[in-house]
Design an enzyme around this catalytic site. Structure first.
Site, short mmCIF file in Angstrom:
data_model
loop_
_atom_site.label_atom_id
_atom_site.label_comp_id
_atom_site.label_asym_id
_atom_site.label_seq_id
_atom_site.Cartn_x
_atom_site.Cartn_y
_atom_site.Cartn_z
N LEU A 1 39.75 36.13 42.17
CA LEU A 1 39.87 37.08 42.85
C LEU A 1 40.99 38.05 42.81
O LEU A 1 42.23 37.37 43.03
CB LEU A 1 39.28 37.13 44.34
CG LEU A 1 37.83 36.43 44.42
CD1 LEU A 1 37.53 36.47 45.86
CD2 LEU A 1 36.81 37.48 43.65
N ASP A 2 41.04 39.34 42.65
CA ASP A 2 42.19 40.08 42.66
C ASP A 2 43.11 40.01 43.97
O ASP A 2 42.31 39.63 44.83
CB ASP A 2 42.07 41.58 42.46
CG ASP A 2 41.21 41.87 41.34
OD1 ASP A 2 41.18 41.14 40.21
OD2 ASP A 2 40.55 42.96 41.12
N TYR A 3 44.25 40.33 43.92
CA TYR A 3 45.06 40.38 45.26
C TYR A 3 44.74 41.33 46.26
O TYR A 3 44.31 40.89 47.39
CB TYR A 3 46.56 40.98 44.88
CG TYR A 3 47.50 41.07 45.68
CD1 TYR A 3 48.24 39.79 46.05
CD2 TYR A 3 47.80 42.18 46.32
CE1 TYR A 3 49.22 40.09 47.20
CE2 TYR A 3 48.75 42.49 47.23
CZ TYR A 3 49.34 41.35 47.76
OH TYR A 3 50.52 41.39 48.75
#
Ligand code: URA
Length: 233
Positions: free
Chosen positions: A100-102
């Site tokens: 999952l992205d930052y």
């Protein structure tokens, strides 16, 4: 540990069935016939009918409600907080399943079971992943249709997916998006492709496995039913 547990952990058979093997004289420890209930060390050489056996690491499975502001990696070169900072020590060596992205929050799995991790992340398996994306303002019906039918991101059209508005008010619209691909920053890029900026993104489900009851930043072990479900997804 007890010889029957050693054998069971090595995948030979159930502990009780291993006791039978021991009684039958099929098991040897360092060349000598094993006896029921004897203790063995990991350094001992244990064989069944002449075949050497070793216990494998037990598979463990965790689910996290990832907060934003954490990188999905085991170690970040920039020294940012990583999702591993939220994993309890007792979990041992486990790894995030996919990414999952930052800035994205929500459902993230962890395991040391490479087969299951591959199953879930490999695009050919088309495992559905559901996200809630929040955008400013409203979205037109024909734009929703474009997202459903596929838009070009990084030069390649996205596969058909489920898209529906779940909440709207004067300022924002929340949209549920279920994709089966999982390309890099896919949901954000899909919205970009139709002229909308995602201001909040959360994964809420993998298949039917949801975050139910897990607060932001919390982690728990999956139940054996949940693991079975994922293995058969
Ligand atoms: N799509 C995105 O844009 N970001 C994620 O983290 C996951 C899916």
């Amino acid at each position: 540990m007890r010889i029957n547990k050693y054998l069971a952990d090595a995948g030979v058979a159930s502990r009780r069935a291993c006791d039978k093997l021991i009684e039958s004289g099929s098991v040897r420890v360092n060349g000598r016939i094993a006896t029921l209930g004897m203790e063995v060390e990991l350094s001992d050489s244990v064989s069944v009918n002449g075949h050497l056996v070793k216990p494998t690491a037990k598979n463990v499975y965790y689910i996290m409600n990832k907060p934003k502001g954490y990188v999905t990696t085991v170690k970040d070169d920039l020294g940012r907080k990583t999702v591993m900072d939220l994993i309890p020590q007792k979990a041992g060596r486990i790894y995030p399943v996919g990414r999952l992205d930052y800035d994205t929050e929500g459902l993230l799995l962890f395991t040391n079971d490479g087969d299951l991790a591959n199953r879930i992340t490999h695009p050919a398996n088309e495992i559905p992943k559901t996200y809630i994306a929040k955008i400013e303002g409203s979205i037109r019906e024909d734009t929703l249709a474009k997202l459903r039918n596929g838009v070009i991101i990084d030069g390649v059209k996205t596969k058909k997916c489920n898209v529906r508005v779940v909440e709207e008010d004067k300022e924002y619209t929340k949209i549920s998006v279920t994709i089966t691909e999982g390309r890099n920053r896919q949901v954000r890029k899909m919205f970009e492709a139709v002229g909308h900026n995602v201001v909040f993104l959360k994964r809420i489900k993998i298949g039917d496995l949801s975050l139910r009851g897990l607060n932001r930043g919390e982690v728990r072990a999956l139940s054996s039913q949940e693991v079975f479900y994922l293995k058969n997804l």
